[in-house]
Design an enzyme around this catalytic site. Structure first.
Site, short mmCIF file in Angstrom:
data_model
loop_
_atom_site.label_atom_id
_atom_site.label_comp_id
_atom_site.label_asym_id
_atom_site.label_seq_id
_atom_site.Cartn_x
_atom_site.Cartn_y
_atom_site.Cartn_z
N SER A 1 -10.12 21.92 4.28
CA SER A 1 -9.59 20.76 3.53
C SER A 1 -9.69 20.97 2.03
O SER A 1 -9.66 20.01 1.26
CB SER A 1 -10.36 19.50 3.95
N ASN B 1 -20.87 14.02 7.13
CA ASN B 1 -20.23 12.73 7.38
C ASN B 1 -20.64 11.66 6.37
O ASN B 1 -19.80 10.92 5.86
CB ASN B 1 -20.52 12.26 8.81
N HIS C 1 18.44 -17.21 -5.36
CA HIS C 1 19.53 -16.65 -4.55
C HIS C 1 20.49 -15.81 -5.38
O HIS C 1 21.67 -15.70 -5.07
CB HIS C 1 20.35 -17.76 -3.84
N SER D 1 24.50 11.22 -18.06
CA SER D 1 25.15 11.81 -16.89
C SER D 1 25.68 13.18 -17.27
O SER D 1 26.12 13.39 -18.40
CB SER D 1 26.30 10.90 -16.46
N LYS E 1 27.54 7.37 -20.09
CA LYS E 1 26.44 6.80 -19.32
C LYS E 1 25.08 6.80 -20.02
O LYS E 1 24.73 7.73 -20.73
CB LYS E 1 26.30 7.56 -17.99
N ASN F 1 21.59 5.82 -18.22
CA ASN F 1 21.07 5.33 -16.93
C ASN F 1 19.58 4.97 -16.98
O ASN F 1 18.80 5.67 -17.62
CB ASN F 1 21.28 6.40 -15.86
N GLU G 1 14.49 3.20 -11.91
CA GLU G 1 14.91 3.49 -10.53
C GLU G 1 13.86 4.33 -9.81
O GLU G 1 13.56 4.10 -8.64
CB GLU G 1 16.25 4.24 -10.54
N TYR H 1 -17.52 9.03 13.61
CA TYR H 1 -16.71 9.99 12.85
C TYR H 1 -15.84 10.83 13.79
O TYR H 1 -16.29 11.26 14.85
CB TYR H 1 -17.60 10.93 12.02
N LYS I 1 -7.66 11.45 2.86
CA LYS I 1 -7.58 11.57 1.40
C LYS I 1 -6.22 12.00 0.88
O LYS I 1 -5.88 11.73 -0.27
CB LYS I 1 -8.66 12.55 0.91
N1 ARG Z 1 -14.21 17.97 5.33
C1 ARG Z 1 -14.70 16.95 6.21
C2 ARG Z 1 -13.99 15.62 5.93
O1 ARG Z 1 -13.38 15.47 4.91
C3 ARG Z 1 -16.17 16.79 6.08
C4 ARG Z 1 -16.85 16.26 7.29
C5 ARG Z 1 -16.87 17.20 8.39
N2 ARG Z 1 -17.68 16.71 9.42
C6 ARG Z 1 -17.68 17.20 10.64
N3 ARG Z 1 -18.43 16.63 11.50
N4 ARG Z 1 -16.92 18.22 10.97
O2 ARG Z 1 -14.00 14.73 6.76
#
Ligand code: ARG
Length: 453
Positions: free
Chosen positions: A20, A106, A152, A273, A279, A281, A286, A313, A321
């Site tokens: 991650s 966690n 309206h 444009s 134009k 714009n 937008e 968890y 995220k």
């Molecule tokens: N990178 C993980 C997350 O964002 C961290 C937690 C991982 N925990 C686990 N039990 N594998 O959730």
């Protein structure tokens, strides 16, 4: 880090799939901040010797320097920000192997994310305040300018442009309150919840909470690692804010069209444009309107991730995220650019007023005038309605009618009525609390400013 249990290394394809770093490396500084508080607590409670804790702390500070200088390049082999930091710490300081005592990723990820989000939201709050200021200063600039108010998308009654700007002050002020609610929702410290059930070691959760500037430790360890309500609260705030942005943009886009021509947008905030030389714009507006869908989508994304997840968890939560960052970036950028653009919007007083003379937007004023002369409102409504119909058939406007024509259609009318038949009078006379009357708008500007000072 969990080799004990396994006979074979993780497959390359799995490493890449489960890592991650692309979403959590940005939280490295906050993760270290959390680890420093944790290790200070371990030293304080005697779980680690005080000198061990201090050595780990200074190791973490070195890692922090490396992160700040961009020298620490995280490795996918180490999965996420937490493991990369811990591994680097242990290289620098072998005692780093004691850091993860009484902690799980966690509760760690929940803490790190809250710390990071708190920083970003505090910045956002400052920017939002700047946006609010633009609405009060625009209200001051444009208080005496009259525009048609619509329901309206039909001309309804004349209003002060200042009143219009203040309506957005109210909407974004509520957004500010929702933002404060999010800051309060995340103001509890997850550290010590462990993997899900706390720890057998004598940790001091109050201490880590205080060191990290949280109001209190979270109350239930299962809830702590399982739930992401503070994130859904954020997404709700962001989605409502973007809906406000998109409706505001839509008004301005409409008013900037040739058919309306009420406002003039700053050249620096418009684009041309490639083909049509004439134009200019309103692309910024937008795009701001267009980005709203993504922010709402990120909200839905998280809700769907959470729906039906078993306690506590689950790795699905790692996906929480991605949308959060995207939405934070969008909201930050949109607020900044809208603040700049709005402070430069000009209103074409003549055009915005001229539309009103053609319509019958003073019809309610006449009906209410008759009410003051004792005519029941329903009757007055009917009489003025018939008069409007007659005017339309005969291609006349209210201002073209002579007093005898008035009296012919509405016997209760009198000369005094002619005096109220101007959009400016109409606005001025709506002198009720919260109304568009100039005096009221002036008071509202004063009151609005005092709320954000
Ligand atoms: N990178 C993980 C997350 O964002 C961290 C937690 C991982 N925990 C686990 N039990 N594998 O959730």
């Amino acid at each position: 880090m969990w080799h004990g249990r396994f006979k074979k290394d993780m497959a390359e394809i799995v490493k890449n799939f489960t890592q991650s770093l692309d979403i959590d490396w940005r939280m490295a500084e906050c993760d270290i901040q959390g680890s420093i508080a944790h290790v200070m607590m371990l030293g304080h409670t005697g779980i680690l010797k005080p000198e061990e804790a201090l050595k780990i702390k200074s190791g973490l500070q070195k890692v922090l320097e490396e992160v700040k200088e961009g020298k620490l390049i995280p490795s996918e082999n180490l999965e996420d920000v937490h493991m990369n930091i811990e591994a680097r710490l242990t290289e620098i300081e072998p005692l780093g192997a004691k850091l993860h005592t009484a902690r799980s990723r966690n509760d760690q990820v929940a803490t790190t994310t809250r710390l990071y989000l708190r920083e970003r939201l505090k910045d956002l709050s400052k920017n939002l305040k700047e946006l609010l200021k633009v609405f009060t200063s625009n209200a001051e600039r444009h208080i005496n300018i009259i525009i048609p108010g619509y329901t309206h998308m039909q001309q309804a009654q004349p209003i002060s442009m200042g009143h219009y700007w203040l309506s957005w002050f109210e909407a974004f002020y509520r957004d500010m309150k929702r933002l404060n609610f999010v800051l309060e929702a995340l103001n509890e410290c997850p550290l010590g919840a462990g993997a899900l059930a706390g720890s057998t070691l004598p940790i001091d959760r109050e201490m880590t909470s205080e060191l990290l500037g949280f109001r209190t430790p979270t109350r239930n360890s299962l809830d702590t690692v399982a739930q992401r309500d503070y994130m859904t609260d954020y997404h709700y705030f962001a989605s409502v804010l973007m809906i406000h942005i998109s409706r505001l943009c839509n008004d301005l886009i409409t008013w900037n069209s040739q058919e309306f021509g009420f406002i003039v947008l700053p050249d620096e905030f418009c684009t041309g444009s490639s083909m049509m030389p004439q134009k200019k714009n309103p692309d910024v507006l937008e795009l701001a309107r267009g980005k709203t869908g993504q922010v709402i989508g990120n909200f839905i994304d998280l809700l769907i991730t959470l729906k039906g997840l078993p306690m506590t968890y689950n790795r699905d939560l790692q996906e929480d995220k991605r949308g959060l960052w995207a939405s934070l970036n969008t909201v930050e950028n949109v607020i900044k650019i809208m603040t700049e653009l709005l402070s430069r919007v000009e209103v074409d007083e003549k055009i915005s007023l001229s539309g009103l003379n053609k319509g019958y937007s003073l019809a309610t004023d006449i009906a209410e005038y008759l009410v003051m002369k004792g005519v029941p409102f329903r009757e007055a409504h009917m009489k003025v309605g018939k008069l409007v119909g007659w005017c339309i058939e005969n291609k006349l406007e209210f201002k073209d009618l002579t007093i005898s024509q008035w009296l012919e259609k509405i016997p209760e009318a009198d000369e005094g009525m002619l005096k109220i038949l101007s959009p400016r009078e109409s606005v001025r006379r709506r002198n009720v609390y919260g109304g568009t009357g100039f005096e009221q708008v002036e008071k509202q500007i004063y009151e609005a400013k005092s709320r954000i000072s």
